[in-house]
Scaffold this motif. Structure first.
Motif, PDB file in Angstrom:
ATOM      1  N   TRP A 119      27.382   9.027  65.420  1.00 45.16           N
ATOM      2  CA  TRP A 119      26.680   8.570  64.222  1.00 45.16           C
ATOM      3  C   TRP A 119      27.483   8.889  62.964  1.00 45.16           C
ATOM      4  O   TRP A 119      27.687   8.027  62.108  1.00 45.16           O
ATOM      5  CB  TRP A 119      25.291   9.215  64.157  1.00 45.16           C
ATOM      6  CG  TRP A 119      24.606   8.977  62.839  1.00 45.16           C
ATOM      7  CD1 TRP A 119      24.331   9.878  61.874  1.00 45.16           C
ATOM      8  CD2 TRP A 119      24.145   7.718  62.345  1.00 45.16           C
ATOM      9  NE1 TRP A 119      23.727   9.280  60.807  1.00 45.16           N
ATOM     10  CE2 TRP A 119      23.595   7.936  61.061  1.00 45.16           C
ATOM     11  CE3 TRP A 119      24.148   6.411  62.853  1.00 45.16           C
ATOM     12  CZ2 TRP A 119      23.064   6.921  60.289  1.00 45.16           C
ATOM     13  CZ3 TRP A 119      23.616   5.391  62.072  1.00 45.16           C
ATOM     14  CH2 TRP A 119      23.079   5.658  60.804  1.00 45.16           C
ATOM     15  N   GLU A 120      27.960  10.138  62.856  1.00 42.68           N
ATOM     16  CA  GLU A 120      28.673  10.539  61.632  1.00 42.68           C
ATOM     17  C   GLU A 120      29.947   9.722  61.440  1.00 42.68           C
ATOM     18  O   GLU A 120      30.280   9.289  60.339  1.00 42.68           O
ATOM     19  CB  GLU A 120      29.015  12.031  61.677  1.00 42.68           C
ATOM     20  CG  GLU A 120      27.801  12.908  61.431  1.00 42.68           C
ATOM     21  CD  GLU A 120      28.131  14.386  61.443  1.00 42.68           C
ATOM     22  OE1 GLU A 120      29.285  14.730  61.784  1.00 42.68           O
ATOM     23  OE2 GLU A 120      27.240  15.184  61.117  1.00 42.68           O
ATOM     24  N   ARG A 121      30.681   9.521  62.536  1.00 43.02           N
ATOM     25  CA  ARG A 121      31.939   8.783  62.419  1.00 43.02           C
ATOM     26  C   ARG A 121      31.696   7.297  62.155  1.00 43.02           C
ATOM     27  O   ARG A 121      32.386   6.679  61.352  1.00 43.02           O
ATOM     28  CB  ARG A 121      32.769   8.980  63.687  1.00 43.02           C
ATOM     29  CG  ARG A 121      33.278  10.408  63.787  1.00 43.02           C
ATOM     30  CD  ARG A 121      34.042  10.685  65.047  1.00 43.02           C
ATOM     31  NE  ARG A 121      34.542  12.060  65.007  1.00 43.02           N
ATOM     32  CZ  ARG A 121      35.294  12.598  65.951  1.00 43.02           C
ATOM     33  NH1 ARG A 121      35.637  11.917  67.003  1.00 43.02           N
ATOM     34  NH2 ARG A 121      35.732  13.835  65.831  1.00 43.02           N
ATOM     35  N   TYR A 165      34.021   6.383  69.797  1.00 44.62           N
ATOM     36  CA  TYR A 165      33.570   7.714  69.382  1.00 44.62           C
ATOM     37  C   TYR A 165      32.748   8.381  70.484  1.00 44.62           C
ATOM     38  O   TYR A 165      32.750   9.608  70.599  1.00 44.62           O
ATOM     39  CB  TYR A 165      32.768   7.628  68.073  1.00 44.62           C
ATOM     40  CG  TYR A 165      33.591   7.107  66.915  1.00 44.62           C
ATOM     41  CD1 TYR A 165      34.944   7.407  66.811  1.00 44.62           C
ATOM     42  CD2 TYR A 165      33.037   6.294  65.932  1.00 44.62           C
ATOM     43  CE1 TYR A 165      35.714   6.911  65.760  1.00 44.62           C
ATOM     44  CE2 TYR A 165      33.799   5.806  64.874  1.00 44.62           C
ATOM     45  CZ  TYR A 165      35.128   6.110  64.804  1.00 44.62           C
ATOM     46  OH  TYR A 165      35.892   5.637  63.767  1.00 44.62           O
ATOM     47  N   CYS A 175      33.988   9.206  53.286  1.00 46.86           N
ATOM     48  CA  CYS A 175      33.026  10.292  53.075  1.00 46.86           C
ATOM     49  C   CYS A 175      32.414  10.187  51.686  1.00 46.86           C
ATOM     50  O   CYS A 175      33.105   9.844  50.733  1.00 46.86           O
ATOM     51  CB  CYS A 175      33.706  11.638  53.198  1.00 46.86           C
ATOM     52  SG  CYS A 175      34.655  11.802  54.688  1.00 46.86           S
ATOM     53  N   THR A 216      25.466  12.847  67.492  1.00 48.24           N
ATOM     54  CA  THR A 216      25.786  13.286  66.131  1.00 48.24           C
ATOM     55  C   THR A 216      27.204  12.842  65.759  1.00 48.24           C
ATOM     56  O   THR A 216      27.438  12.302  64.670  1.00 48.24           O
ATOM     57  CB  THR A 216      25.678  14.826  66.018  1.00 48.24           C
ATOM     58  OG1 THR A 216      24.366  15.196  66.424  1.00 48.24           O
ATOM     59  CG2 THR A 216      25.943  15.314  64.607  1.00 48.24           C
ATOM     60  N   GLN A 217      28.147  13.075  66.669  1.00 49.97           N
ATOM     61  CA  GLN A 217      29.535  12.678  66.376  1.00 49.97           C
ATOM     62  C   GLN A 217      29.668  11.166  66.228  1.00 49.97           C
ATOM     63  O   GLN A 217      30.328  10.675  65.310  1.00 49.97           O
ATOM     64  CB  GLN A 217      30.456  13.137  67.515  1.00 49.97           C
ATOM     65  CG  GLN A 217      30.710  14.621  67.494  1.00 49.97           C
ATOM     66  CD  GLN A 217      31.979  14.956  68.260  1.00 49.97           C
ATOM     67  OE1 GLN A 217      33.002  14.324  68.095  1.00 49.97           O
ATOM     68  NE2 GLN A 217      31.914  15.959  69.108  1.00 49.97           N
ATOM     69  N   CYS A 239      34.435  16.480  56.831  1.00 51.08           N
ATOM     70  CA  CYS A 239      35.015  15.220  57.293  1.00 51.08           C
ATOM     71  C   CYS A 239      34.671  15.036  58.778  1.00 51.08           C
ATOM     72  O   CYS A 239      34.972  15.906  59.597  1.00 51.08           O
ATOM     73  CB  CYS A 239      36.528  15.250  57.117  1.00 51.08           C
ATOM     74  SG  CYS A 239      37.358  13.869  57.895  1.00 51.08           S
ATOM     75  N   PRO A 240      34.043  13.915  59.148  1.00 53.57           N
ATOM     76  CA  PRO A 240      33.628  13.758  60.548  1.00 53.57           C
ATOM     77  C   PRO A 240      34.804  13.604  61.504  1.00 53.57           C
ATOM     78  O   PRO A 240      34.646  13.711  62.709  1.00 53.57           O
ATOM     79  CB  PRO A 240      32.775  12.487  60.524  1.00 53.57           C
ATOM     80  CG  PRO A 240      33.222  11.740  59.319  1.00 53.57           C
ATOM     81  CD  PRO A 240      33.668  12.759  58.327  1.00 53.57           C
ATOM     82  N   ALA A 298      29.023   6.057  60.767  1.00 52.79           N
ATOM     83  CA  ALA A 298      28.451   5.950  59.420  1.00 52.79           C
ATOM     84  C   ALA A 298      29.567   5.958  58.381  1.00 52.79           C
ATOM     85  O   ALA A 298      29.511   5.238  57.379  1.00 52.79           O
ATOM     86  CB  ALA A 298      27.479   7.093  59.166  1.00 52.79           C
ATOM     87  N   SER A 299      30.594   6.771  58.634  1.00 51.85           N
ATOM     88  CA  SER A 299      31.696   6.827  57.674  1.00 51.85           C
ATOM     89  C   SER A 299      32.444   5.493  57.661  1.00 51.85           C
ATOM     90  O   SER A 299      32.915   5.044  56.620  1.00 51.85           O
ATOM     91  CB  SER A 299      32.646   7.980  57.997  1.00 51.85           C
ATOM     92  OG  SER A 299      33.533   7.621  59.011  1.00 51.85           O
TER      93      SER A 299
END
Lengths: 89, 577
Positions: free
Chosen positions: B356-358, B211, A64, B353-354, A70-71, B360-361
């Motif tokens: 992508w965010e995960r 994911y 992050c 969204t989930q 936190c995703p 991306a992390s």
């Protein structure tokens, strides 16, 4: 009725869903929610909404950019339980 | 449900409390009626508010002439009610109000004996069933890993081909134009950054698939049911049912899962759960499983990956049972109420969204921690220790990395992977599990570097990327039926192992004396069970203190070693692999 809610939770042998308990007490789930909220206010029941898993190290885990949102934390379902030891903050 | 109307019974509707309460209200109302400055309030309403401990109104009464006498009556009546009901007065009054409302609803609402079940109720009856719940949970997890292992494979091959082929060629060509071809800078770019970070980024399609599947389960509302079902199992084993909530978070990442142990009230349960969470396979371990499963179990990759996740859950539960009856004995846990949200049809936007965010992390991590570790590994590989080599031009087994890794390699020899290559990957894997892959990519990538493909032009590369992408998309669509066991691929279309995969296979075969499959399985088990990453260790330290962090690190290492030993040596004894 309020006492009955506590009694049912104390006597339960396994976790209950909110709907199951409402059916058992023959009340509407919304009414039961109000009763549980009352007991939370009175300190007899603790509610957890699963938001405690946010990273607070200040450095994150390397995934992050910030410590907010936190995703992976996800959203755990809301749980109510009889108050035992003081919850940690 | 139907609603009835009883016009002739309206007189029964006004709220009347039980007689001790009504008596208290009456006495207090009488006292309040003697104070003219409070005349604008209904005495009954004011009496009830005062009995329920309304501080603001109590102050108004106290300030009024004659108020002290009223407060004296109030104190008397409150004491009387508290003694009579053995509970706080406001709880008594609220309870009686709820009962009154309940009585009315019982009279005016006609509920069918068997209420109409909603769709959520019907689904819940099956998925949270006492006996069906856990098999359904396992079946869904199986589908998740079939999607992850099978459906993502064509895109994984495509990304791998782009990074190890055209991208590497372009970087080499650019460096040659800059006059840096064949220098240590080229080695740093190709063997350090591309082999390390690129080797991890190859798994982006796998993580996107994982994911995607997890987001489907979460957004539909199923994950809450999974926690509910596992609660039941864990309580049956004497563990705190709520322990499974952090564990579900752990499938994504162990770090927030350690923090999620705060949802448990007891310090003992928090520590116990914190010790068990690292056995949940986080998404960072997935690339290791996928790579080794593709090399050693190509026909059963999904089964192999699923087995690792299942083994993690089983180890956590068994260890939890042992701890619960030894180190963490505590009183019986109280049951709790879990709110199960209604099922929802997941939206494309929510799922994306989930994902992508995960993802991306994951990519962010590749460019921070993994890049930094890859550079350190490259430096250690480039540094010659003994022999005739020079910086960035030395035999691999004479590098500083091989020398340092060789010191710890004997520890892993009984487990079948006592080579400096795999030992080194496990040591750097303490930083983050993706680093196991990046280190393997760097080491074995150098070993297979001689097998370079014929040179191509820029246009040929671009054209190759585009055509292979179209082919990968087609293969992805064709691989979807694999989830239900339908194989649309021709036998000859089975993917050939890459040179890197061949080098890894040869490495394991050599270190295990020809029992590469068993050694790889033991390696996967070791990766599953030893410390997930240094940040999880830091989170454990922050939440539970230094002692528990070391207990966790040393305990996980010891357990990983013993279980991997059992897998390898046990397999040899049984004549497997």
């Amino acid at each position: 009725m309020l006492q009955q809610v506590l009694h049912e939770i104390e006597q339960a042998r396994e976790p209950l869903s909110l709907n199951d308990l409402a059916r058992r007490l023959e009340i509407d789930p919304g009414t039961l929610d109000g009763m549980l909220t009352f007991w939370v206010r009175k300190g007899r029941i603790v509610v957890r909404d699963g938001d405690e898993s946010t990273c607070t190290t200040g450095s994150g885990c390397g995934s992050c950019a910030s410590t907010v949102g936190c995703p992976f934390a996800g959203k755990a379902p809301r749980t109510f339980m009889l108050k035992g030891e003081e919850p940690r903050h | 449900m139907s609603i009835s109307y009883f016009p002739n019974q309206r007189a029964d509707l006004p709220l009347r409390y039980e007689s001790p309460v009504e008596e208290a209200i009456s006495r207090l109302s009488e006292a309040l009626a003697t104070i003219p400055t409070l005349a604008h309030y209904s005495p009954r309403w004011l009496a009830i508010q005062l009995l329920e401990d309304d501080d603001g109104l109590a102050q108004q009464v106290q300030a009024a002439p004659g108020g002290e006498a009223v407060l004296h009556v109030l104190a008397e009546q409150r004491d009387h009610l508290r003694t009579h009901y053995n509970d706080a007065v406001d709880i008594t009054l609220t309870d009686q109000r709820y009962r009154f409302v309940h009585q009315i609803t019982q009279r005016v609402l006609t509920r069918p004996d068997a209420p109409d079940a909603t769709l959520s109720d019907t689904i819940d009856r099956i998925v949270t069933h006492k006996y069906l719940g856990i098999p359904i949970f396992l079946a869904l997890m199986w589908i998740v890993f079939k999607i992850t292992a099978d459906v993502s494979a064509p895109m994984l091959d495509w990304v791998d081909g782009v990074i190890s082929g055209p991208l590497t060629n372009w970087v080499v060509a650019l460096l040659s134009v800059a006059g840096l071809g064949g220098t240590w800078v080229e080695s740093l770019a190709v063997d350090g950054v591309i082999a390390g970070v690129g080797g991890v980024l190859v798994f982006v399609p796998v993580l996107l698939a994982l994911y995607f599947a997890l987001a489907l389960l979460e957004d539909s509302g199923y994950m809450a049911r999974a926690a509910f079902v596992m609660d039941r199992l864990m309580r049956a084993l004497g563990l705190h049912g709520k322990s499974f909530l952090p564990m579900i978070v752990g499938f994504g990442c162990n770090v927030p899962a350690i923090y999620a142990t705060r949802t448990l009230e007891s310090e003992r349960d928090r520590i116990l759960t914190g010790l068990l969470v690292p056995f949940m396979s986080c998404s960072a371990r997935l690339p290791v499983y996928i790579l080794l499963a593709a090399i050693f179990f190509p026909a059963y990759a999904g089964v192999a990956v699923f087995s690792m996740y299942l083994l993690g859950i089983i180890v956590a539960i068994l260890l939890g049972v042992v701890f619960k009856h030894t180190l963490f004995r505590s009183k019986e846990q109280m049951p709790f109420i879990l709110e199960l949200p209604p099922y929802r049809l997941p939206t494309l936007r929510g799922i994306w969204t989930q994902m992508w965010e995960r993802t991306a992390s994951f990519v962010r991590k590749a460019w921070t921690i993994i890049l930094a570790t890859s550079l350190v590994v490259w430096l250690l590989i480039a540094l010659p220790v003994g022999g005739q080599g020079r910086f960035a031009d030395t035999e691999l087994d004479q590098s500083a990395f091989a020398t340092v890794s060789g010191v710890v390699a004997p520890i892993f020899a009984p487990l079948g992977f006592g080579s400096w290559e795999s030992s080194g990957a496990l040591v750097t894997g303490f930083v983050a599990k993706e680093v196991v892959i990046s280190t393997m990519g760097q080491i074995y990538g150098l070993q297979e570097a001689e097998e370079a493909a014929a040179p191509t032009t820029f246009l040929e590369d671009v054209s190759g990327i585009a055509t292979s992408f179209v082919s990968a998309v087609g293969d992805t669509l064709k691989s979807i039926p694999l989830i239900v066991g339908i194989n649309l691929f021709e036998e000859e279309e089975e993917a050939e192992p890459t040179a890197l995969m061949g080098a890894i296979e040869a490495g394991f075969e050599e270190s295990s004396g020809g029992h590469g499959v068993l050694a790889a399985l033991a390696f996967m088990v070791f990766v599953l069970l030893y410390t997930p990453c240094m940040v999880t260790a830091a989170a454990t330290r922050q939440e539970f203190g230094n002692v528990w962090m070391w207990v966790s690190i040393i305990g996980q290492f010891a357990l990983a070693w013993v279980v991997a030993l059992l897998v390898f040596q046990g397999g040899l004894l049984l004549g497997l692999g």
